[in-house]
Motif scaffolding. Structure first.
Motif, mmCIF file in Angstrom:
data_model
loop_
_atom_site.group_PDB
_atom_site.id
_atom_site.type_symbol
_atom_site.label_atom_id
_atom_site.label_comp_id
_atom_site.label_asym_id
_atom_site.label_seq_id
_atom_site.Cartn_x
_atom_site.Cartn_y
_atom_site.Cartn_z
ATOM 1 N N THR A 151 13.211 -2.054 -15.916
ATOM 2 C CA THR A 151 14.597 -2.161 -15.308
ATOM 3 C C THR A 151 14.974 -0.853 -15.851
ATOM 4 O OG1 THR A 151 14.587 -4.588 -15.881
ATOM 5 C CG2 THR A 151 16.605 -3.362 -15.625
ATOM 6 N N VAL A 152 15.890 -0.066 -14.815
ATOM 7 C CA VAL A 152 16.872 1.079 -14.866
ATOM 8 C C VAL A 152 18.114 0.755 -15.091
ATOM 9 C CG1 VAL A 152 14.458 2.566 -14.154
ATOM 10 C CG2 VAL A 152 16.210 1.685 -12.663
ATOM 11 N N ARG A 153 18.896 2.050 -15.203
ATOM 12 C CA ARG A 153 20.153 1.887 -15.458
ATOM 13 C C ARG A 153 20.777 1.227 -13.917
ATOM 14 N NH1 ARG A 153 22.439 5.523 -12.084
ATOM 15 N NH2 ARG A 153 21.177 7.621 -11.827
ATOM 16 N N ARG A 154 22.008 0.520 -14.135
ATOM 17 C CA ARG A 154 22.686 0.066 -13.040
ATOM 18 C C ARG A 154 23.103 1.433 -11.883
ATOM 19 N NH1 ARG A 154 25.880 -4.770 -12.400
ATOM 20 N NH2 ARG A 154 25.270 -5.157 -14.716
ATOM 21 N N GLY A 155 22.625 1.083 -10.826
ATOM 22 C CA GLY A 155 23.008 1.940 -9.678
ATOM 23 C C GLY A 155 21.604 2.947 -9.664
ATOM 24 N N GLY A 156 20.536 2.625 -10.355
ATOM 25 C CA GLY A 156 19.196 3.570 -10.169
ATOM 26 C C GLY A 156 18.498 3.125 -8.884
ATOM 27 N N THR A 157 17.367 3.565 -9.006
ATOM 28 C CA THR A 157 16.456 3.338 -7.943
ATOM 29 C C THR A 157 15.618 2.205 -8.117
ATOM 30 O OG1 THR A 157 16.238 5.736 -7.684
ATOM 31 C CG2 THR A 157 14.616 4.334 -6.803
ATOM 32 N N THR A 158 15.719 1.199 -6.997
ATOM 33 C CA THR A 158 15.008 0.193 -6.976
ATOM 34 C C THR A 158 13.623 0.562 -6.038
ATOM 35 O OG1 THR A 158 16.546 -1.438 -7.270
ATOM 36 C CG2 THR A 158 14.843 -2.449 -6.091
ATOM 37 N N ASP A 159 12.486 0.457 -6.445
ATOM 38 C CA ASP A 159 11.452 0.675 -5.591
ATOM 39 C C ASP A 159 10.109 0.016 -6.370
ATOM 40 O OD1 ASP A 159 9.639 1.587 -3.703
ATOM 41 O OD2 ASP A 159 9.661 3.723 -4.674
ATOM 42 N N ILE A 160 9.565 -1.068 -5.601
ATOM 43 C CA ILE A 160 8.695 -1.852 -6.213
ATOM 44 C C ILE A 160 7.342 -1.795 -5.057
ATOM 45 C CG2 ILE A 160 7.946 -4.144 -6.832
ATOM 46 C CD1 ILE A 160 10.892 -4.501 -7.755
ATOM 47 N N ASP A 161 6.090 -1.483 -5.817
ATOM 48 C CA ASP A 161 4.997 -1.367 -4.927
ATOM 49 C C ASP A 161 4.154 -2.734 -5.471
ATOM 50 O OD1 ASP A 161 5.737 0.783 -3.243
ATOM 51 O OD2 ASP A 161 5.181 2.007 -4.816
ATOM 52 N N VAL A 162 3.310 -3.248 -4.562
ATOM 53 C CA VAL A 162 2.111 -4.172 -4.936
ATOM 54 C C VAL A 162 0.963 -3.593 -4.380
ATOM 55 C CG1 VAL A 162 1.500 -6.546 -4.398
ATOM 56 C CG2 VAL A 162 3.756 -5.998 -4.113
ATOM 57 N N THR A 163 -0.125 -3.791 -5.363
ATOM 58 C CA THR A 163 -1.451 -3.332 -5.076
ATOM 59 C C THR A 163 -2.342 -4.567 -5.308
ATOM 60 O OG1 THR A 163 -1.974 -2.276 -7.224
ATOM 61 C CG2 THR A 163 -1.346 -0.774 -5.430
ATOM 62 N N ALA A 164 -3.525 -4.756 -4.952
ATOM 63 C CA ALA A 164 -4.257 -6.003 -5.175
ATOM 64 C C ALA A 164 -5.582 -5.520 -5.093
ATOM 65 C CB ALA A 164 -4.205 -7.194 -3.879
ATOM 66 N N SER A 165 -6.793 -6.252 -5.669
ATOM 67 C CA SER A 165 -7.832 -5.845 -5.687
ATOM 68 C C SER A 165 -8.456 -6.000 -4.393
ATOM 69 C CB SER A 165 -8.854 -6.874 -6.744
ATOM 70 O OG SER A 165 -8.375 -8.341 -6.504
ATOM 71 N N PRO A 166 -9.891 -5.818 -3.975
ATOM 72 C CA PRO A 166 -10.395 -6.084 -2.738
ATOM 73 C C PRO A 166 -10.335 -7.474 -2.320
ATOM 74 C CG PRO A 166 -11.635 -4.322 -4.015
ATOM 75 C CD PRO A 166 -10.689 -5.002 -4.877
ATOM 76 N N ASP A 167 -10.653 -8.358 -3.281
ATOM 77 C CA ASP A 167 -10.747 -9.873 -2.908
ATOM 78 C C ASP A 167 -9.295 -10.373 -2.840
ATOM 79 O OD1 ASP A 167 -10.165 -10.079 -5.592
ATOM 80 O OD2 ASP A 167 -11.931 -11.516 -6.264
ATOM 81 N N GLY A 168 -8.189 -9.556 -3.177
ATOM 82 C CA GLY A 168 -6.864 -10.197 -3.405
ATOM 83 C C GLY A 168 -6.430 -11.165 -4.684
ATOM 84 N N THR A 169 -7.464 -11.085 -5.300
ATOM 85 C CA THR A 169 -7.185 -12.167 -6.509
ATOM 86 C C THR A 169 -6.503 -11.497 -7.842
ATOM 87 O OG1 THR A 169 -9.383 -11.838 -7.432
ATOM 88 C CG2 THR A 169 -9.142 -13.731 -5.743
ATOM 89 N N SER A 170 -6.497 -10.048 -7.894
ATOM 90 C CA SER A 170 -5.883 -9.483 -8.965
ATOM 91 C C SER A 170 -4.821 -8.694 -8.326
ATOM 92 C CB SER A 170 -7.043 -8.570 -9.758
ATOM 93 O OG SER A 170 -6.298 -7.912 -10.808
ATOM 94 N N ILE A 171 -3.532 -9.007 -8.644
ATOM 95 C CA ILE A 171 -2.368 -8.454 -7.860
ATOM 96 C C ILE A 171 -1.660 -7.701 -9.273
ATOM 97 C CG2 ILE A 171 -0.183 -8.805 -6.744
ATOM 98 C CD1 ILE A 171 -1.503 -11.371 -5.983
ATOM 99 N N THR A 172 -0.953 -6.321 -8.661
ATOM 100 C CA THR A 172 -0.342 -5.615 -9.732
ATOM 101 C C THR A 172 1.160 -5.030 -9.142
ATOM 102 O OG1 THR A 172 -2.545 -4.849 -10.806
ATOM 103 C CG2 THR A 172 -0.392 -3.644 -11.367
ATOM 104 N N LEU A 173 2.096 -5.225 -9.982
ATOM 105 C CA LEU A 173 3.310 -4.712 -9.395
ATOM 106 C C LEU A 173 3.719 -3.445 -10.383
ATOM 107 C CD1 LEU A 173 3.322 -7.911 -8.709
ATOM 108 C CD2 LEU A 173 5.919 -7.184 -8.164
ATOM 109 N N THR A 174 4.123 -2.484 -9.653
ATOM 110 C CA THR A 174 4.626 -1.266 -10.194
ATOM 111 C C THR A 174 5.905 -0.713 -9.726
ATOM 112 O OG1 THR A 174 3.508 0.226 -8.608
ATOM 113 C CG2 THR A 174 2.379 -0.517 -10.964
ATOM 114 N N GLY A 175 6.638 -0.135 -10.525
ATOM 115 C CA GLY A 175 7.808 0.681 -10.180
ATOM 116 C C GLY A 175 9.104 0.153 -10.888
#
Length: 530
Positions: free
Chosen positions: A245-269
């Motif tokens: 979480t960043v300051r109010r009015g800051g940038t909201t930008d969330i990416d999703v990546t997953a393992s080749p089989d899709g079962t391990s999911i990671t969110l960053t941003g």
């Protein structure tokens, strides 16, 4: 606006073969520029800089079949998601608006009291929702921006229903049948159909939660990790969030990546403090294995012990006979197909539109989804549309070969007006200022007389233009009905091919331009123009 076919694969150099559906012609299609003028307000929109190199199509036909306005009405346009008017109509009229999907679970083997010495087989039937959207009155629920668009379109939200509702119901029925233990395995029988290369996203006979995992990020206080909730929880899927979480009015930008089989999911941003929760989705790569595990876990919650491991690949090799022989111990019965059509049209549901092609194939006795284009062609002919004016290789309007003329849209829409289900079909379309893809435009009747009086399906095809560092908008379209007052309804098509926009907000602005044109046409048709 919305109705995205956002990633146009043709721009990545994919070559495909076209399948053309054709039907009988109605009145001759209007040529370029004939019919009365569009009026100063519409002309001003069409002359905006973003359309400097674009081509417009326009057709308005009254309830008596008279052409009121026409431009390029007999020429092909990239339809975008407006093509769903054809795929959904074809499915509706082929399998029937009242058709219900019955998904059974069979007990194959021998019963010894409460123990099954054998296997449970879930026979997938192409049910798009499997209870995951079904409301208390049997209707299918939706939000105006569907969760399946969460990674592309701002503001996507979730329906409140449990995405595993149908799976849970099947498990409870198995327990009520008297089974408390399964010594064999649980298998998903997904042999109903096989998908086709032209269908993206690819339909599958078993679909749970639209074959996605929902990931909802909520801001906390600046400098702290954001809060994550996700659904449905099915092993072995795991989710990790590194969103701050960043300051109010800051940038909201969330990416999703997953393992080749899709079962391990990671969110960053990052997400700004005070911002609305942000939804993202991750694809389920193996729907059969996912559904099998979901059912085994649901059986455990219902009091049925399965001795086979819950995770791992679906053991389809156990399915030797077609169809499977066994006692039916559970069955989930869906709402009627017309409810599915409503959701597909309201939110521009790509998977559901492509699934319709497969369902028509099965109805005709076929096994490959491509077999569904035969019934679609038959429907198009029945609707009185010129077959050479409808060119499709999918159901959603996202394939590079997809082209439809404004005249073909008009004939299809007029066909529905002659059927007993005309009102239900019209209400299944997004309504300007009210719901679905058109909910955000013309929101107040006081300032926009067309509020609630335009019923139409929008479509968008866009992709990145690396030369100019912008979005190339291959198509923005809108087709449907105008309430002309006194019980009259006009059919219309508005489309522009070849526009451009600096980013996603610019693409949305192009959709707003078409919505404004539709509003002006409606106001003129009803005599409420100011």
């Amino acid at each position: 606006m919305r109705g995205f076919s956002f990633r146009w694969r043709a721009w990545a150099g994919v070559a495909v073969a076209a399948v053309t559906v054709a039907a009988s012609a109605g009145p001759a299609a209007a040529g370029k520029g004939d019919g009365p003028g569009v009026g100063a307000g519409i002309a001003a929109i069409m002359k905006k800089h973003r359309y400097a190199h674009a081509r417009w199509g326009l057709l308005e036909v009254d309830e008596k079949g008279r052409t009121l306005r026409s431009g390029n009405a007999g020429e092909f346009f990239i339809p975008g998601s407006a093509a769903k008017l054809f795929s959904v109509s074809g499915t509706w009229r082929t399998i029937g608006g009242g058709h219900r999907f019955t998904t059974p679970v069979l007990a194959a083997g021998h019963r010894h009291g409460a123990e099954l010495d054998g296997r449970l087989v879930l026979v997938a039937q192409g049910d798009l929702s499997l209870g995951g959207r079904t409301g208390p009155r049997g209707t299918l629920e939706y939000t105006d921006i569907d969760h399946t668009y969460a990674n592309d379109v701002p503001g996507a939200t979730l329906t409140p229903q449990n995405p595993l509702a149908g799976i849970d119901e099947l498990a409870r029925q198995v327990r009520r049948s008297g089974i408390t233990g399964v010594r064999g395995d649980v298998v998903v029988d997904s042999r109903l159909f096989t998908s086709s290369p032209g269908l993206d996203p690819a339909p599958t006979p078993l679909i749970v939660n639209d074959n996605v995992i929902d990931l909802l990020t909520t801001a906390t206080s600046a400098g702290r990790p954001a809060r994550l909730t996700w659904r449905p929880h099915v092993a072995p899927y795991r989710v990790e969030s590194h969103v701050r979480t960043v300051r109010r009015g800051g940038t909201t930008d969330i990416d999703v990546t997953a393992s080749p089989d899709g079962t391990s999911i990671t969110l960053t941003g990052t997400i700004a403090a005070g911002a609305k929760p942000v939804l993202r989705v991750s694809q389920v790569r193996d729907p059969d294995a996912f559904g099998r595990t979901a059912l085994i876990e649901a059986l455990g919650r219902a009091g049925v012990t399965v001795h086979a491991p819950a995770t791992g690949p679906n053991p389809s090799g156990l399915l030797r006979e077609q169809p499977v022989r066994g006692q039916r111990v559970a069955a989930y019965v869906s709402p009627p197909y017309a409810e599915y059509a409503k959701v597909i049209l309201k939110v521009s549901h790509n998977l559901g539109a492509n699934l319709g092609i497969c369902l028509m194939a099965v109805h005709a006795g076929g096994h490959r989804c491509d077999d569904g284009f035969g019934p679609l062609t038959a429907f198009v002919r029945k609707a009185g549309v010129d077959p050479r004016q409808v060119q499709l290789l999918d159901g959603r309007g996202g394939n590079p070969v997809d082209r439809i003329t404004p005249a073909a849209f008009s004939r299809l829409l007029r066909y529905w007006e002659r059927t007993p289900e005309a009102a239900r079909f019209r209400r299944a379309l997004p309504v300007l200022g009210v719901d679905g893809s058109l909910a955000g435009s013309c929101t107040r009747a006081a300032s926009c007389p067309a509020h609630g009086k335009v019923f139409a399906k929008p479509g968008t095809v866009a992709g990145y233009d690396a030369v100019n560092d912008r979005l190339a908008v291959g198509a923005q379209t809108l087709a449907g009905y105008l309430d002309a007052g006194h019980g009259g309804r006009h059919t219309f098509f508005i489309g522009v091919n070849g526009a451009s926009a600096p980013g996603i907000e610019g693409v949305l602005a192009i959709g707003e331009d078409l919505n404004r044109i539709a509003a002006l046409l409606q106001e003129r048709a009803a005599g409420t123009a100011r």
